[in-house]
Design a protein around this motif. Structure first.
Motif, PDB file in Angstrom:
ATOM      1  N   GLY A 158     -13.279  36.505  29.691  1.00 38.75           N
ATOM      2  CA  GLY A 158     -13.256  37.955  29.781  1.00 38.75           C
ATOM      3  C   GLY A 158     -12.858  38.576  28.460  1.00 38.75           C
ATOM      4  O   GLY A 158     -12.874  37.933  27.408  1.00 38.75           O
ATOM      5  N   MET A 159     -12.480  39.836  28.540  1.00 36.40           N
ATOM      6  CA  MET A 159     -12.064  40.581  27.357  1.00 36.40           C
ATOM      7  C   MET A 159     -10.591  40.297  27.065  1.00 36.40           C
ATOM      8  O   MET A 159      -9.797  40.113  27.989  1.00 36.40           O
ATOM      9  N   PRO A 160     -10.209  40.248  25.783  1.00 38.05           N
ATOM     10  CA  PRO A 160      -8.807  39.999  25.437  1.00 38.05           C
ATOM     11  C   PRO A 160      -7.891  41.120  25.934  1.00 38.05           C
ATOM     12  O   PRO A 160      -8.279  42.292  25.916  1.00 38.05           O
ATOM     13  N   ALA A 161      -6.716  40.746  26.371  1.00 37.44           N
ATOM     14  CA  ALA A 161      -5.703  41.731  26.748  1.00 37.44           C
ATOM     15  C   ALA A 161      -5.161  42.418  25.500  1.00 37.44           C
ATOM     16  O   ALA A 161      -4.759  43.586  25.550  1.00 37.44           O
ATOM     17  N   ALA A 162      -5.148  41.700  24.391  1.00 35.67           N
ATOM     18  CA  ALA A 162      -4.687  42.243  23.105  1.00 35.67           C
ATOM     19  C   ALA A 162      -5.314  41.409  22.000  1.00 35.67           C
ATOM     20  O   ALA A 162      -5.641  40.239  22.205  1.00 35.67           O
ATOM     21  N   VAL A 163      -5.503  42.012  20.846  1.00 38.14           N
ATOM     22  CA  VAL A 163      -5.999  41.289  19.684  1.00 38.14           C
ATOM     23  C   VAL A 163      -5.061  41.524  18.515  1.00 38.14           C
ATOM     24  O   VAL A 163      -4.462  42.582  18.384  1.00 38.14           O
ATOM     25  N   ARG A 164      -4.942  40.535  17.663  1.00 34.58           N
ATOM     26  CA  ARG A 164      -4.090  40.608  16.479  1.00 34.58           C
ATOM     27  C   ARG A 164      -4.790  39.898  15.324  1.00 34.58           C
ATOM     28  O   ARG A 164      -5.645  39.042  15.541  1.00 34.58           O
ATOM     29  N   GLU A 165      -4.418  40.220  14.122  1.00 32.08           N
ATOM     30  CA  GLU A 165      -4.827  39.508  12.904  1.00 32.08           C
ATOM     31  C   GLU A 165      -6.337  39.243  12.833  1.00 32.08           C
ATOM     32  O   GLU A 165      -6.786  38.113  12.922  1.00 32.08           O
ATOM     33  N   CYS A 166      -7.094  40.267  12.677  1.00 33.87           N
ATOM     34  CA  CYS A 166      -8.560  40.191  12.522  1.00 33.87           C
ATOM     35  C   CYS A 166      -9.276  39.811  13.810  1.00 33.87           C
ATOM     36  O   CYS A 166     -10.463  39.481  13.781  1.00 33.87           O
ATOM     37  N   GLY A 167      -8.577  39.809  14.941  1.00 30.51           N
ATOM     38  CA  GLY A 167      -9.227  39.508  16.213  1.00 30.51           C
ATOM     39  C   GLY A 167     -10.187  40.614  16.600  1.00 30.51           C
ATOM     40  O   GLY A 167     -10.035  41.764  16.193  1.00 30.51           O
TER      41      GLY A 167
ATOM     42  N   VAL B 204     -14.124  32.913  26.130  1.00 30.94           N
ATOM     43  CA  VAL B 204     -14.219  31.975  27.248  1.00 30.94           C
ATOM     44  C   VAL B 204     -13.548  30.672  26.818  1.00 30.94           C
ATOM     45  O   VAL B 204     -13.800  30.179  25.716  1.00 30.94           O
ATOM     46  N   ILE B 205     -12.698  30.127  27.685  1.00 28.06           N
ATOM     47  CA  ILE B 205     -12.054  28.839  27.430  1.00 28.06           C
ATOM     48  C   ILE B 205     -12.314  27.949  28.648  1.00 28.06           C
ATOM     49  O   ILE B 205     -11.994  28.328  29.781  1.00 28.06           O
ATOM     50  N   VAL B 206     -12.905  26.789  28.392  1.00 26.76           N
ATOM     51  CA  VAL B 206     -13.227  25.831  29.455  1.00 26.76           C
ATOM     52  C   VAL B 206     -12.560  24.506  29.103  1.00 26.76           C
ATOM     53  O   VAL B 206     -12.679  24.026  27.976  1.00 26.76           O
TER      54      VAL B 206
END
Length: 97
Positions: A41-50, A56-58
């Motif tokens: 899904g979409m990130p809850a928060a992004v940091r440092e060029c995110g 997706v992580i499997v």
């Protein structure tokens, strides 16, 4: 044997319809190959060029299993549905510790 993680980091989704067609096929293909979805899904928060784009992580039992999933016929079908130019992303397969 260390587990492996398939990480898909999207930079942009240019064709949402093709992305939806891909997702409909890719989920069952990866779980059928032994994958377990950890997050998607979409990130809850992004940091440092995110980027505020889909992730997706499997989890797989091994790097070999993750690589085999990428090469399996069912996932190849999902990739065909996605086509070229529909998304910009990178897929990384990393070994767990």
């Amino acid at each position: 044997m260390a587990k492996a993680y398939w990480v898909s980091a999207y930079r942009s989704i240019k064709d949402p319809e093709k992305m939806a067609a891909y997702a409909k096929l890719a989920g069952p293909a990866l779980t059928g190959a032994g994958g377990r979805f950890i997050a998607r899904g979409m990130p809850a928060a992004v940091r440092e060029c995110g980027l505020q784009e889909r992730m997706v992580i499997v989890e797989f039992d091994s790097v070999a299993a993750a690589l085999a999933a990428y090469d399996c016929p069912a996932y190849k079908e999902a990739l065909a549905a996605l086509g070229t130019g529909s998304v910009e992303r990178e897929i990384r397969i990393i070994e767990g510790t």
